[in-house]
Motif scaffolding. Sequence first.
Motif, short mmCIF file in Angstrom:
data_model
loop_
_atom_site.label_atom_id
_atom_site.label_comp_id
_atom_site.label_asym_id
_atom_site.label_seq_id
_atom_site.Cartn_x
_atom_site.Cartn_y
_atom_site.Cartn_z
N SER B 73 0.91 -1.19 -0.19
CA SER B 73 -0.02 0.10 0.06
C SER B 73 0.87 1.41 0.20
O SER B 73 0.32 2.39 -0.09
CB SER B 73 -0.88 0.04 1.23
OG SER B 73 -1.76 -0.94 1.25
N LEU B 74 2.18 1.12 0.16
CA LEU B 74 3.01 2.28 0.35
C LEU B 74 2.91 3.12 -0.72
O LEU B 74 2.92 4.70 -0.77
CB LEU B 74 4.45 1.49 0.64
CG LEU B 74 5.42 2.33 1.64
CD1 LEU B 74 4.64 2.55 2.87
CD2 LEU B 74 6.70 1.91 1.76
N SER B 75 3.14 2.67 -1.86
CA SER B 75 3.19 3.54 -3.09
C SER B 75 1.77 4.41 -3.45
O SER B 75 1.99 5.73 -3.61
CB SER B 75 3.44 2.61 -4.50
OG SER B 75 2.44 1.80 -4.55
N VAL B 76 0.74 3.69 -3.18
CA VAL B 76 -0.71 4.50 -3.22
C VAL B 76 -0.63 5.61 -1.93
O VAL B 76 -1.15 6.63 -2.21
CB VAL B 76 -1.82 3.54 -3.44
CG1 VAL B 76 -2.04 2.77 -2.06
CG2 VAL B 76 -3.06 4.35 -3.65
N ILE B 77 -0.30 5.04 -0.71
CA ILE B 77 -0.24 6.15 0.28
C ILE B 77 0.67 7.27 -0.01
O ILE B 77 0.40 8.56 0.32
CB ILE B 77 0.24 5.33 1.69
CG1 ILE B 77 -0.88 4.37 1.80
CG2 ILE B 77 0.40 6.14 2.70
CD1 ILE B 77 -2.12 4.73 2.36
N THR B 78 1.82 7.03 -0.54
CA THR B 78 2.80 8.14 -1.03
C THR B 78 1.94 9.25 -1.60
O THR B 78 2.26 10.27 -1.78
CB THR B 78 4.15 7.58 -1.56
OG1 THR B 78 4.55 6.48 -0.88
CG2 THR B 78 5.19 8.54 -1.70
N LEU B 79 1.50 8.55 -2.83
CA LEU B 79 1.07 9.42 -3.82
C LEU B 79 -0.18 10.28 -3.39
O LEU B 79 -0.40 11.71 -3.42
CB LEU B 79 0.50 8.53 -5.12
CG LEU B 79 0.25 9.13 -6.67
CD1 LEU B 79 1.78 9.39 -7.11
CD2 LEU B 79 -0.34 8.08 -7.39
N ILE B 80 -1.05 9.45 -2.71
CA ILE B 80 -2.13 10.23 -2.27
C ILE B 80 -1.67 11.38 -0.95
O ILE B 80 -2.16 12.37 -1.01
CB ILE B 80 -3.29 9.28 -1.46
CG1 ILE B 80 -3.85 8.19 -2.50
CG2 ILE B 80 -4.54 9.92 -0.79
CD1 ILE B 80 -4.48 8.75 -3.65
N GLY B 81 -0.77 10.82 -0.30
CA GLY B 81 -0.08 11.98 0.91
C GLY B 81 0.30 13.02 0.26
O GLY B 81 -0.04 14.31 0.74
N LEU B 82 1.16 12.76 -0.93
CA LEU B 82 1.78 13.83 -1.30
C LEU B 82 0.66 14.83 -1.73
O LEU B 82 0.95 16.17 -1.69
CB LEU B 82 2.73 13.46 -2.51
CG LEU B 82 3.67 14.58 -3.37
CD1 LEU B 82 4.70 14.70 -2.17
CD2 LEU B 82 4.05 13.91 -4.39
N PHE B 83 -0.06 14.39 -2.71
CA PHE B 83 -1.03 15.46 -3.37
C PHE B 83 -2.06 15.95 -2.35
O PHE B 83 -2.66 17.13 -2.39
CB PHE B 83 -1.84 14.69 -4.50
CG PHE B 83 -0.92 14.31 -5.78
CD1 PHE B 83 -0.69 15.65 -6.49
CD2 PHE B 83 -0.57 13.27 -6.21
CE1 PHE B 83 0.06 15.28 -7.72
CE2 PHE B 83 -0.04 13.16 -7.25
CZ PHE B 83 0.63 14.15 -7.91
N THR B 84 -2.52 15.37 -1.41
CA THR B 84 -3.25 15.89 -0.45
C THR B 84 -2.40 16.98 0.43
O THR B 84 -3.11 17.99 0.72
CB THR B 84 -3.79 14.99 0.91
OG1 THR B 84 -4.40 13.76 0.25
CG2 THR B 84 -4.69 15.28 1.74
N GLY B 85 -1.26 16.79 0.82
CA GLY B 85 -0.41 17.82 1.37
C GLY B 85 -0.40 19.06 0.44
O GLY B 85 -0.41 20.03 0.93
N MET B 86 -0.18 18.69 -0.68
CA MET B 86 0.23 19.82 -1.75
C MET B 86 -1.33 20.65 -1.90
O MET B 86 -1.12 21.73 -1.85
CB MET B 86 0.35 19.37 -3.16
CG MET B 86 2.05 18.71 -3.14
SD MET B 86 2.30 17.86 -4.65
CE MET B 86 2.19 19.26 -5.81
N VAL B 87 -2.47 20.00 -1.84
CA VAL B 87 -3.59 20.67 -2.01
C VAL B 87 -3.76 21.63 -0.75
O VAL B 87 -4.30 22.87 -0.82
CB VAL B 87 -4.73 19.73 -2.57
CG1 VAL B 87 -6.01 20.30 -2.39
CG2 VAL B 87 -4.37 19.03 -3.84
#
Lengths: 277, 280
Positions: B73-87
């Motif tokens: 799940s790490l890759s999907v969590i990284t992606l979602i976490g990054l974009f959530t933080g950016m937004v």
Amino acid sequence: MVHDETPDIRLEGLTIGYGKTAVVSGIDATLPGGKISVILGGSGCGKSTLLKNILMLNAPLAGRVMIGSHDLNKLDRRGKHCLRQRMGVLFQDGALLGSLSLGDNVALPMREHTRLDEKTIRERVLDKLALVGLEEFYDYYPNELSGGMRKRAGLARGMVMDPPLLFCDEPTSGLDPVTAVELDQLLLELKKSFNMTMVVVSHDLDSMRTIADHVIVLGAGKVLYNGTREELETTTDDYLRRFLDRRAEERTSPRLTMPALDYKVMKRDCSKYLGEG
Amino acid sequence: MARPGAEGDSAAMMNSRRQHFSPIAHLGDATLRFVGDTGAMFLFLLESTGRIFSSLGQFRKTIQQIYFIGVKSLSVITLIGLFTGMVIGLQMHYALAKFGAEGFLGAAVALSLVRELGPVLTAIMITGRAGSSMTAEIGVMRISAQVDALRVMDINPIGYLVSPKLAASIICFPILTAFFDLVGMAGGYLTGVLLLGGNGGTYTYRIQAYMKLSDVTGGFIKSLVFAVVVCTVCCFMGYYTHTRRDAVGPEAVSQATTAGVVTSCILILLSDYILTSLLF
């Protein structure tokens, strides 16, 4: 391992079914120890349901199942655990765990219930796989095997704990005639070598004629026959005779009442592909 | 879904007939089923918890599940976490700029992530990725007699199939949530500092200054609760696939999977509200 004593299975006033609906009532029969008993009957007559009751997967609506001197209804948790570890089961399509290799599937009961080391477990698993002719497929996964191989693997798993009781649900259904005969021969060989009590659920008459010592025929919600194979072959009962001779019931009216479908009614015109154009 | 073991129940069939005529009977039937399912789910949770340490073999199975639920799940969590933080960084920057408070961007991003968005979004993402496959896996095993095969081999199916997943979820959810929080804060830094020209030192200083231990423990407790909720609901739906009233066979597996994901998501948000009320 050859078993010195193999228990009888007694069905006493047994009524089986689902919820409150009885499928078969009033079953009184003894499946003799050290013999192969075949439970025979048409589709949906309750054969597999009866097997599930004997395997303690379903509870009977009435009556009791006795294995040796043990009443399954009255067994405590520990008793059920012990008895289950002495039962081998071959399910209809093998019921192998898809996420485990063949070797791991067969090894599973040993890993869960024994203190044997991995080397010994592997040796014993290979031995059982060799018994069913699958020792070269140790690392294969169930989806890489044919239906017949999956059934044989299921049998190896059922045999791995050297149980005195072996239950097989439709072992030959869906198999080609040669593989079916091979599987029957294997069951006979196992009975002879290990002196096991076997219960085979089937609607395969050829298989029944090859392996059965004792036969129970179910139909119309009751036991239609309970006795030896030899006696069954000489029965004069109309239903049993038709069943054994593979004769359908004579109908007074024709079965087909509608004319053949005119292909012009099809939404897509395919007549040129069928040589009708 | 039907109560376990309720198939063929004539009273239930009577109820289903009556419900066409009476909305009150329909409501009563639904309530009874809800209460029954809730009780069954709680017993299911108790049994799976009790069997986590039942044998040494559970450890190996738990490690396998940690790989499946956590590592994969790490890759999907990284992606979602990054974009959530950016937004969040972007939105907060514009909002705070109106009051001349851009300097609080780090604290705003970190607190919203650690207290709320991190645990909730991580749980929802794991539900979609791992929870759905838990339901489908157990559901397929149920309809293909593999669960029965385990029972006749005297292997407890709940202990074998569910307990390792529960243990792995309890371990993975907080770690993935922490990872989500960290990546999210980095995402906020990316937009707030690198793209919009905020002060990097202020961003990190405000995080340190305004973040309390209770915020972190609150998020940690939430992720633990979500782990238990997601794993229990998804495994329960798969385990009782064969008792569904709305479908049978493969369709029942798909219905159970949908029900598992939807129920998990609803319960995540419901328990999030309750936990937020209690914890903060």
